[in-house]
Design a protein around this motif. Structure first.
Motif, PDB file in Angstrom:
ATOM      1  N   SER A  91     -54.240  32.520 -53.402  1.00  0.00           N
ATOM      2  CA  SER A  91     -53.591  32.653 -54.132  1.00  0.00           C
ATOM      3  C   SER A  91     -51.782  32.627 -53.379  1.00  0.00           C
ATOM      4  CB  SER A  91     -52.750  34.263 -55.033  1.00  0.00           C
ATOM      5  OG  SER A  91     -53.076  34.730 -54.186  1.00  0.00           O
ATOM      6  N   VAL A  92     -50.732  31.724 -53.417  1.00  0.00           N
ATOM      7  CA  VAL A  92     -49.507  31.941 -51.763  1.00  0.00           C
ATOM      8  C   VAL A  92     -48.369  32.774 -53.238  1.00  0.00           C
ATOM      9  CG1 VAL A  92     -47.991  30.773 -50.376  1.00  0.00           C
ATOM     10  CG2 VAL A  92     -50.811  30.198 -50.776  1.00  0.00           C
ATOM     11  N   ARG A  93     -47.892  33.749 -53.137  1.00  0.00           N
ATOM     12  CA  ARG A  93     -46.567  33.758 -53.988  1.00  0.00           C
ATOM     13  C   ARG A  93     -45.262  33.892 -52.088  1.00  0.00           C
ATOM     14  NH1 ARG A  93     -46.025  36.802 -58.541  1.00  0.00           N
ATOM     15  NH2 ARG A  93     -48.434  37.674 -58.719  1.00  0.00           N
ATOM     16  N   PRO A  94     -44.517  33.379 -53.074  1.00  0.00           N
ATOM     17  CA  PRO A  94     -43.100  34.026 -52.456  1.00  0.00           C
ATOM     18  C   PRO A  94     -42.340  35.415 -52.590  1.00  0.00           C
ATOM     19  CG  PRO A  94     -43.326  31.463 -53.703  1.00  0.00           C
ATOM     20  CD  PRO A  94     -44.823  32.056 -54.448  1.00  0.00           C
ATOM     21  N   VAL A  95     -41.777  35.960 -51.824  1.00  0.00           N
ATOM     22  CA  VAL A  95     -41.228  37.099 -51.714  1.00  0.00           C
ATOM     23  C   VAL A  95     -39.744  36.491 -51.255  1.00  0.00           C
ATOM     24  CG1 VAL A  95     -41.153  39.181 -51.225  1.00  0.00           C
ATOM     25  CG2 VAL A  95     -43.023  38.201 -51.688  1.00  0.00           C
ATOM     26  N   VAL A  96     -39.168  36.743 -51.849  1.00  0.00           N
ATOM     27  CA  VAL A  96     -37.286  36.262 -51.275  1.00  0.00           C
ATOM     28  C   VAL A  96     -36.085  37.111 -50.723  1.00  0.00           C
ATOM     29  CG1 VAL A  96     -34.915  34.874 -52.081  1.00  0.00           C
ATOM     30  CG2 VAL A  96     -37.410  34.418 -53.581  1.00  0.00           C
ATOM     31  N   GLU A  97     -36.047  37.994 -49.919  1.00  0.00           N
ATOM     32  CA  GLU A  97     -34.961  37.846 -49.046  1.00  0.00           C
ATOM     33  C   GLU A  97     -33.717  37.987 -49.301  1.00  0.00           C
ATOM     34  OE1 GLU A  97     -34.644  40.605 -44.813  1.00  0.00           O
ATOM     35  OE2 GLU A  97     -34.922  38.262 -44.975  1.00  0.00           O
ATOM     36  N   ILE A  98     -33.154  36.995 -49.295  1.00  0.00           N
ATOM     37  CA  ILE A  98     -31.667  36.276 -49.800  1.00  0.00           C
ATOM     38  C   ILE A  98     -31.998  35.232 -50.098  1.00  0.00           C
ATOM     39  CG2 ILE A  98     -29.614  35.518 -48.726  1.00  0.00           C
ATOM     40  CD1 ILE A  98     -30.548  37.198 -46.224  1.00  0.00           C
ATOM     41  N   PRO A  99     -31.775  34.948 -51.360  1.00  0.00           N
ATOM     42  CA  PRO A  99     -31.387  33.508 -52.696  1.00  0.00           C
ATOM     43  C   PRO A  99     -30.222  32.162 -52.064  1.00  0.00           C
ATOM     44  CG  PRO A  99     -30.439  35.397 -53.454  1.00  0.00           C
ATOM     45  CD  PRO A  99     -30.788  36.207 -52.129  1.00  0.00           C
ATOM     46  N   ARG A 100     -29.810  32.712 -51.019  1.00  0.00           N
ATOM     47  CA  ARG A 100     -29.314  31.635 -50.530  1.00  0.00           C
ATOM     48  C   ARG A 100     -28.634  31.748 -49.414  1.00  0.00           C
ATOM     49  NH1 ARG A 100     -26.500  27.312 -51.156  1.00  0.00           N
ATOM     50  NH2 ARG A 100     -27.198  27.296 -53.109  1.00  0.00           N
ATOM     51  N   SER A 101     -28.985  31.276 -48.164  1.00  0.00           N
ATOM     52  CA  SER A 101     -29.270  31.168 -46.842  1.00  0.00           C
ATOM     53  C   SER A 101     -27.761  31.604 -46.308  1.00  0.00           C
ATOM     54  CB  SER A 101     -29.773  29.921 -45.525  1.00  0.00           C
ATOM     55  OG  SER A 101     -29.475  30.111 -44.553  1.00  0.00           O
ATOM     56  N   SER A 102     -27.399  31.617 -45.397  1.00  0.00           N
ATOM     57  CA  SER A 102     -25.828  32.642 -44.878  1.00  0.00           C
ATOM     58  C   SER A 102     -25.062  30.955 -44.558  1.00  0.00           C
ATOM     59  CB  SER A 102     -25.654  33.338 -44.020  1.00  0.00           C
ATOM     60  OG  SER A 102     -26.495  33.322 -43.101  1.00  0.00           O
ATOM     61  N   PHE A 103     -26.343  30.175 -44.056  1.00  0.00           N
ATOM     62  CA  PHE A 103     -25.512  29.058 -43.246  1.00  0.00           C
ATOM     63  C   PHE A 103     -25.702  27.616 -44.288  1.00  0.00           C
ATOM     64  CE2 PHE A 103     -27.286  30.746 -39.766  1.00  0.00           C
ATOM     65  CZ  PHE A 103     -26.402  30.969 -38.970  1.00  0.00           C
ATOM     66  N   ALA A 104     -25.029  27.208 -44.088  1.00  0.00           N
ATOM     67  CA  ALA A 104     -24.945  25.386 -45.246  1.00  0.00           C
ATOM     68  C   ALA A 104     -25.224  24.897 -44.768  1.00  0.00           C
ATOM     69  CB  ALA A 104     -22.550  24.966 -45.332  1.00  0.00           C
ATOM     70  N   THR A 105     -26.138  24.374 -46.205  1.00  0.00           N
ATOM     71  CA  THR A 105     -27.097  23.403 -45.395  1.00  0.00           C
ATOM     72  C   THR A 105     -27.130  22.043 -44.586  1.00  0.00           C
ATOM     73  OG1 THR A 105     -28.877  24.535 -46.517  1.00  0.00           O
ATOM     74  CG2 THR A 105     -29.654  22.586 -45.716  1.00  0.00           C
ATOM     75  N   THR A 106     -25.820  21.675 -45.320  1.00  0.00           N
ATOM     76  CA  THR A 106     -25.328  20.608 -44.680  1.00  0.00           C
ATOM     77  C   THR A 106     -24.541  20.657 -43.749  1.00  0.00           C
ATOM     78  OG1 THR A 106     -23.413  21.218 -46.831  1.00  0.00           O
ATOM     79  CG2 THR A 106     -25.029  19.531 -47.871  1.00  0.00           C
ATOM     80  N   SER A 107     -23.889  21.634 -43.808  1.00  0.00           N
ATOM     81  CA  SER A 107     -23.454  22.094 -41.698  1.00  0.00           C
ATOM     82  C   SER A 107     -24.650  22.137 -40.687  1.00  0.00           C
ATOM     83  CB  SER A 107     -22.521  23.038 -41.310  1.00  0.00           C
ATOM     84  OG  SER A 107     -23.263  24.388 -42.272  1.00  0.00           O
ATOM     85  N   MET A 108     -25.693  22.652 -41.473  1.00  0.00           N
ATOM     86  CA  MET A 108     -26.943  23.088 -40.065  1.00  0.00           C
ATOM     87  C   MET A 108     -28.041  21.828 -39.974  1.00  0.00           C
ATOM     88  SD  MET A 108     -30.044  25.743 -41.022  1.00  0.00           S
ATOM     89  CE  MET A 108     -30.419  24.621 -42.212  1.00  0.00           C
ATOM     90  N   LEU A 109     -27.534  20.595 -41.173  1.00  0.00           N
ATOM     91  CA  LEU A 109     -28.660  19.565 -40.697  1.00  0.00           C
ATOM     92  C   LEU A 109     -26.959  18.363 -40.814  1.00  0.00           C
ATOM     93  CD1 LEU A 109     -31.360  18.890 -43.978  1.00  0.00           C
ATOM     94  CD2 LEU A 109     -31.494  19.785 -41.471  1.00  0.00           C
ATOM     95  N   ASP A 164     -26.570  15.303 -39.812  1.00  0.00           N
ATOM     96  CA  ASP A 164     -26.250  14.190 -40.503  1.00  0.00           C
ATOM     97  C   ASP A 164     -26.356  14.002 -41.959  1.00  0.00           C
ATOM     98  OD1 ASP A 164     -26.215  13.091 -37.968  1.00  0.00           O
ATOM     99  OD2 ASP A 164     -28.772  13.279 -37.510  1.00  0.00           O
ATOM    100  N   SER A 165     -26.239  15.399 -42.272  1.00  0.00           N
ATOM    101  CA  SER A 165     -26.803  15.159 -43.853  1.00  0.00           C
ATOM    102  C   SER A 165     -24.858  15.267 -45.041  1.00  0.00           C
ATOM    103  CB  SER A 165     -27.136  16.494 -44.585  1.00  0.00           C
ATOM    104  OG  SER A 165     -26.342  17.797 -44.163  1.00  0.00           O
TER     105      SER A 165
END
Length: 289
Positions: free
Chosen positions: A13-31, A33-34
Motif C-alpha cells: 500500500s502507498v499512502r500520501p501524507v500531505v505536509e503543505i497542500p500548496r507549494s510556496s513556489f508558483a509552479t508556473t514560475s518554477m517551470l 517555459d510554462s
C-alpha cells in the motif's frame, strides 16, 4: 487531516501524507517555459485536478509517502520539517506543522518506520529526517535506516553551509552522525517489492522509487517531474534542476518506458489524485486519472 486514502498495489500500500497542500513556489514560475498560453493548450486534460482556477496556476503540493509491504514500513521523502531556518520561504520558515500527527492518522508512529528514502537532498525532501530536541537535531525515525544516494551525498556534502538554509547541517549530517545513514547506489533494492531507479538530472544522484507486487507496477517519481503538464512537455525544465538537459533526456526515456509498461505513476508534487497512467496524446503524452 492531511492524509489521503491508500493506493493498493498487490500486497503493498502507498499512502500520501500531505505536509503543505500548496507549494510556496508558483509552479508556473518554477517551470519557466510554462507560459499561460502554452499551458492553456493542455487545459482539456489538466482540468479540474491539475490547474488551480483560484490562483490561475498549476496545482502542486509537498507530501511524503508511506509505503507498507508485508514486512517493511518505508517513508519516501520527508518534506520540510518543523523549527527549521528557511529564510527563503515564509511558509517553510520555522514551521509548526502537524506532519507527525498526520502520519499517526495514517497508522504510523516514528518508531514504526523501518526505512526512510531520500529521493534527493533538496530542502523539501529531507526536513523531517530530524526534529529539534532541546538545542540538538535528532533523527525523527530512530529505528529506521535512512537511504541516501552515494552520488547525491558526494555532491551536496561538499556544499558550503548556507546560514539562511543550513539544510545539510540540520537535516542530513545528524543522520550520518547518528550512524543511521546508508549511502546506496541508484538501483538499490529495499525489499523484493521496492527498489530505486536512477532518474538523474534534477540533482546528480536523483532516484525514483519502483514498486512491483502481484502483477501491479508503480513508480513514485520524486522530482524528475514536478507537474503532469511535463508529460506533454518533457522539455520544460525546473529552475531547480541541476542539469536541465540531462533532466529532459531522463523524462523522455522514462515516460516512453513507463507508458509502454503501463505503470501507475505517483507524482511526488502532484495534487490529488496523485496517481495515474501516462497515455499517448497525438505525438506526446498526457496524464490519465
Amino acid at each position: 487531516m492531511s492524509v489521503m486514502p491508500p493506493i493498493t498495489l498487490g500486497d503493498v500500500s502507498v499512502r500520501p501524507v500531505v505536509e503543505i497542500p500548496r507549494s510556496s513556489f508558483a509552479t508556473t514560475s518554477m517551470l519557466p517555459d510554462s507560459t499561460a498560453d502554452a499551458v492553456a493548450r493542455h487545459h482539456r486534460w489538466l482540468r479540474p485536478h491539475f490547474w488551480d482556477e483560484g490562483t490561475n496556476d498549476l496545482g502542486s503540493r509537498i507530501q511524503s509517502f508511506v509505503v507498507k509491504t508485508p514486512r517493511t514500513t518505508v517513508l519516501i521523502d520527508t518534506c520540510i520539517g518543523n523549527d527549521k531556518n528557511r529564510e527563503g520561504s515564509a511558509l517553510w520558515h520555522m514551521r509548526r506543522g502537524t506532519f507527525l500527527d498526520d502520519l499517526a492518522v495514517a497508522g504510523v508512529t516514528p518508531d514504526d518506520v523501518d526505512v526512510v528514502v531520500c529521493t534527493h537532498l533538496h530542502v523539501d525532501h529531507v526536513g523531517w529526517n530530524t526534529m529539534k530536541v532541546g538545542d540538538r537535531w535528532l533523527p525523527t525515525f530512530p529505528n529506521a535506516r535512512y537511504l541516501i544516494g552515494r552520488t547525491e551525498w558526494d555532491y551536496w556534502g561538499k556544499e558550503p553551509v548556507n546560514p539562511e538554509e543550513p539544510i545539510m547541517d540540520d537535516s542530513v549530517r545528524p543522520i550520518l552522525d547518528a550512524g543511521l545513514a546508508d549511502l546506496v547506489e541508484a538501483d538499490h533494492k529495499l525489499t523484493s517489492e521496492v527498489w530505486l531507479e536512477p532518474t538523474h538530472g534534477h540533482t546528480p544522484g536523483h532516484v525514483s522509487v519502483r514498486i512491483s507486487s502481484a502483477g501491479a507496477d508503480a513508480v513514485i517519481t520524486g522530482d524528475m517531474i514536478h507537474h503532469p503538464c511535463q508529460f506533454a512537455r518533457p522539455e520544460w525544465h525546473s529552475n531547480f534542476d541541476w542539469n536541465a538537459e540531462q533532466g529532459r533526456a531522463t523524462r523522455r526515456e522514462a515516460f516512453a518506458r513507463w507508458s509502454k509498461a503501463n505503470y501507475l505513476v505517483i507524482g511526488t508534487h502532484f495534487p490529488s489524485p496523485t496517481a495515474g497512467k501516462i497515455v499517448r496524446d497525438g505525438d506526446a503524452y498526457r496524464f490519465a486519472v
